[in-house]
Motif scaffolding. Structure first.
Motif, PDB file in Angstrom:
ATOM      1  N   SER A  90       0.827  -1.210   0.000  1.00  9.82           N
ATOM      2  CA  SER A  90       0.000   0.000   0.000  1.00  9.82           C
ATOM      3  C   SER A  90       0.861   1.260   0.000  1.00  9.82           C
ATOM      4  O   SER A  90       0.493   2.260  -0.611  1.00  9.82           O
ATOM      5  CB  SER A  90      -0.954   0.000   1.193  1.00  9.82           C
ATOM      6  N   SER A  91       2.021   1.214   0.649  1.00  6.78           N
ATOM      7  CA  SER A  91       2.924   2.373   0.620  1.00  6.78           C
ATOM      8  C   SER A  91       3.466   2.601  -0.788  1.00  6.78           C
ATOM      9  O   SER A  91       3.607   3.753  -1.224  1.00  6.78           O
ATOM     10  CB  SER A  91       4.087   2.164   1.584  1.00  6.78           C
ATOM     11  N   LEU A  92       3.768   1.518  -1.512  1.00  2.00           N
ATOM     12  CA  LEU A  92       4.213   1.657  -2.898  1.00  2.00           C
ATOM     13  C   LEU A  92       3.124   2.260  -3.773  1.00  2.00           C
ATOM     14  O   LEU A  92       3.392   3.080  -4.648  1.00  2.00           O
ATOM     15  CB  LEU A  92       4.649   0.302  -3.457  1.00  2.00           C
ATOM     16  N   ARG A  93       1.895   1.862  -3.528  1.00  3.28           N
ATOM     17  CA  ARG A  93       0.781   2.403  -4.312  1.00  3.28           C
ATOM     18  C   ARG A  93       0.577   3.886  -4.026  1.00  3.28           C
ATOM     19  O   ARG A  93       0.360   4.684  -4.930  1.00  3.28           O
ATOM     20  CB  ARG A  93      -0.477   1.606  -3.998  1.00  3.28           C
ATOM     21  N   ARG A  94       0.644   4.269  -2.743  1.00  2.00           N
ATOM     22  CA  ARG A  94       0.518   5.690  -2.393  1.00  2.00           C
ATOM     23  C   ARG A  94       1.680   6.504  -2.964  1.00  2.00           C
ATOM     24  O   ARG A  94       1.492   7.634  -3.410  1.00  2.00           O
ATOM     25  CB  ARG A  94       0.450   5.854  -0.874  1.00  2.00           C
ATOM     26  N   TRP A  95       2.889   5.922  -2.955  1.00  2.00           N
ATOM     27  CA  TRP A  95       4.048   6.614  -3.506  1.00  2.00           C
ATOM     28  C   TRP A  95       3.859   6.854  -4.998  1.00  2.00           C
ATOM     29  O   TRP A  95       4.158   7.936  -5.510  1.00  2.00           O
ATOM     30  CB  TRP A  95       5.310   5.788  -3.245  1.00  2.00           C
ATOM     31  N   THR A  96       3.359   5.849  -5.711  1.00  2.01           N
ATOM     32  CA  THR A  96       3.125   5.999  -7.151  1.00  2.01           C
ATOM     33  C   THR A  96       2.063   7.061  -7.418  1.00  2.01           C
ATOM     34  O   THR A  96       2.192   7.857  -8.353  1.00  2.01           O
ATOM     35  CB  THR A  96       2.699   4.653  -7.758  1.00  2.01           C
ATOM     36  N   LEU A  97       1.010   7.094  -6.615  1.00  3.08           N
ATOM     37  CA  LEU A  97      -0.020   8.120  -6.794  1.00  3.08           C
ATOM     38  C   LEU A  97       0.549   9.511  -6.540  1.00  3.08           C
ATOM     39  O   LEU A  97       0.238  10.462  -7.263  1.00  3.08           O
ATOM     40  CB  LEU A  97      -1.207   7.847  -5.875  1.00  3.08           C
ATOM     41  N   SER A  98       1.370   9.665  -5.518  1.00  2.00           N
ATOM     42  CA  SER A  98       1.930  10.985  -5.218  1.00  2.00           C
ATOM     43  C   SER A  98       2.900  11.431  -6.315  1.00  2.00           C
ATOM     44  O   SER A  98       3.023  12.623  -6.579  1.00  2.00           O
ATOM     45  CB  SER A  98       2.628  10.981  -3.864  1.00  2.00           C
ATOM     46  N   ARG A  99       3.595  10.490  -6.961  1.00  2.10           N
ATOM     47  CA  ARG A  99       4.467  10.829  -8.083  1.00  2.10           C
ATOM     48  C   ARG A  99       3.654  11.320  -9.266  1.00  2.10           C
ATOM     49  O   ARG A  99       4.122  12.120 -10.064  1.00  2.10           O
ATOM     50  CB  ARG A  99       5.289   9.617  -8.522  1.00  2.10           C
ATOM     51  N   GLY A 100       2.426  10.836  -9.408  1.00  6.94           N
ATOM     52  CA  GLY A 100       1.560  11.218 -10.519  1.00  6.94           C
ATOM     53  C   GLY A 100       0.727  12.445 -10.232  1.00  6.94           C
ATOM     54  O   GLY A 100      -0.318  12.633 -10.832  1.00  6.94           O
ATOM     55  N   LYS A 101       1.144  13.262  -9.290  1.00 12.14           N
ATOM     56  CA  LYS A 101       0.453  14.520  -8.942  1.00 12.14           C
ATOM     57  C   LYS A 101      -0.916  14.299  -8.323  1.00 12.14           C
ATOM     58  O   LYS A 101      -1.783  15.155  -8.404  1.00 12.14           O
ATOM     59  CB  LYS A 101       0.336  15.440 -10.158  1.00 12.14           C
ATOM     60  N   TRP A 102      -1.133  13.152  -7.713  1.00 12.11           N
ATOM     61  CA  TRP A 102      -2.362  12.940  -6.967  1.00 12.11           C
ATOM     62  C   TRP A 102      -2.142  13.469  -5.564  1.00 12.11           C
ATOM     63  O   TRP A 102      -1.023  13.506  -5.072  1.00 12.11           O
ATOM     64  CB  TRP A 102      -2.693  11.457  -6.901  1.00 12.11           C
ATOM     65  N   ARG A 103      -3.198  13.860  -4.901  1.00 15.53           N
ATOM     66  CA  ARG A 103      -3.047  14.318  -3.528  1.00 15.53           C
ATOM     67  C   ARG A 103      -3.977  13.535  -2.621  1.00 15.53           C
ATOM     68  O   ARG A 103      -5.050  13.098  -3.032  1.00 15.53           O
ATOM     69  CB  ARG A 103      -3.303  15.805  -3.411  1.00 15.53           C
ATOM     70  N   GLN A 104      -3.528  13.373  -1.401  1.00 13.08           N
ATOM     71  CA  GLN A 104      -4.329  12.630  -0.431  1.00 13.08           C
ATOM     72  C   GLN A 104      -5.369  13.562   0.159  1.00 13.08           C
ATOM     73  O   GLN A 104      -5.040  14.623   0.682  1.00 13.08           O
ATOM     74  CB  GLN A 104      -3.433  12.069   0.666  1.00 13.08           C
ATOM     75  N   LEU A 105      -6.642  13.153   0.092  1.00 15.00           N
ATOM     76  CA  LEU A 105      -7.726  13.981   0.603  1.00 15.00           C
ATOM     77  C   LEU A 105      -8.069  13.675   2.049  1.00 15.00           C
ATOM     78  O   LEU A 105      -8.323  14.582   2.832  1.00 15.00           O
ATOM     79  CB  LEU A 105      -8.983  13.782  -0.247  1.00 15.00           C
ATOM     80  N   ASP A 106      -8.105  12.395   2.396  1.00 13.89           N
ATOM     81  CA  ASP A 106      -8.618  12.033   3.709  1.00 13.89           C
ATOM     82  C   ASP A 106      -8.168  10.628   4.075  1.00 13.89           C
ATOM     83  O   ASP A 106      -7.635   9.893   3.244  1.00 13.89           O
ATOM     84  CB  ASP A 106     -10.153  12.091   3.676  1.00 13.89           C
ATOM     85  N   VAL A 107      -8.396  10.276   5.317  1.00  9.87           N
ATOM     86  CA  VAL A 107      -8.192   8.925   5.824  1.00  9.87           C
ATOM     87  C   VAL A 107      -9.532   8.462   6.378  1.00  9.87           C
ATOM     88  O   VAL A 107     -10.164   9.180   7.150  1.00  9.87           O
ATOM     89  CB  VAL A 107      -7.110   8.905   6.931  1.00  9.87           C
ATOM     90  N   VAL A 108      -9.979   7.275   5.952  1.00  6.02           N
ATOM     91  CA  VAL A 108     -11.302   6.778   6.317  1.00  6.02           C
ATOM     92  C   VAL A 108     -11.176   5.369   6.879  1.00  6.02           C
ATOM     93  O   VAL A 108     -10.364   4.578   6.401  1.00  6.02           O
ATOM     94  CB  VAL A 108     -12.238   6.748   5.080  1.00  6.02           C
ATOM     95  N   VAL A 109     -11.987   5.061   7.881  1.00  3.33           N
ATOM     96  CA  VAL A 109     -12.025   3.723   8.468  1.00  3.33           C
ATOM     97  C   VAL A 109     -13.348   3.075   8.069  1.00  3.33           C
ATOM     98  O   VAL A 109     -14.408   3.693   8.177  1.00  3.33           O
ATOM     99  CB  VAL A 109     -11.918   3.799  10.010  1.00  3.33           C
TER     100      VAL A 109
END
Length: 176
Positions: A90-109
């Motif tokens: 999941s960290s690799l996936r988030r890293w790839t998204l952040s490289r593609g100019k995506w931004r994290q909006l929220d954390v949800v449970v």
């Protein structure tokens, strides 16, 4: 309960037009990433992570072989690398998204991704106030709409019927 991070494709800000592109990334251990690491990376289109994984595993195995480590120990070391892949997927996936100019909006449970989506959009839609011409949103606690908003259907009064006014008052502004 699993924790999900929500990512939006636009760095300038997300609105209702981009909600179908939001990505929910589950945090935690990914079993299939551990068992089928390179295929999981291909499935999730993590190209740089796949190249890095192939290079790392090849160099790691070549290094262990050149040191004279036995096949059983190399297999055990590969199991540890696969276990780390499962934990860090999941960290690799988030890293790839952040490289593609995506931004994290929220954390949800949530129990599953559908529940997490529902909770996120309930919270997120309450925060959206700048939506242009949103005919479906109704604020029950706000004042009634005014007629001074240009371009809105309620801005202009309805036209007077051609045959006069129907009802108890035959003329507009007439006496009762």
């Amino acid at each position: 309960m699993p924790v999900y991070t929500v990512h939006a494709p636009s760095p300038a800000g997300a609105d209702l037009r981009a909600t179908d592109k939001f990505v929910f990334v589950r945090d935690g251990f990914h079993f299939w990433a551990m068992i089928l690491g390179p295929f999981w990376l291909l499935w999730n289109r993590l190209w740089l992570a796949l190249i890095g994984w192939v290079v790392f595993v090849a160099a790691f195995n070549a290094g262990l072989s050149s040191l004279g480590v036995g096949r059983g120990s190399i297999f055990f070391a590969d199991l540890i690398v696969a276990l780390l892949m499962g934990f860090e997927a999941s960290s690799l996936r988030r890293w790839t998204l952040s490289r593609g100019k995506w931004r994290q909006l929220d954390v949800v449970v949530g129990d599953d991704e559908d529940t997490a989506e529902r909770r996120f959009f309930e919270r997120w839609s309450q925060k959206q106030h700048g939506i242009v011409n949103d005919q479906w949103a109704v604020d029950r606690g706000g004042p009634p709409p005014t007629r001074s908003v240009p371009g809105q259907p309620f801005s202009n009064p309805p036209p007077i019927p051609a045959g006069g006014i129907i009802g108890l008052f035959p003329e507009p502004g007439g006496s009762r």
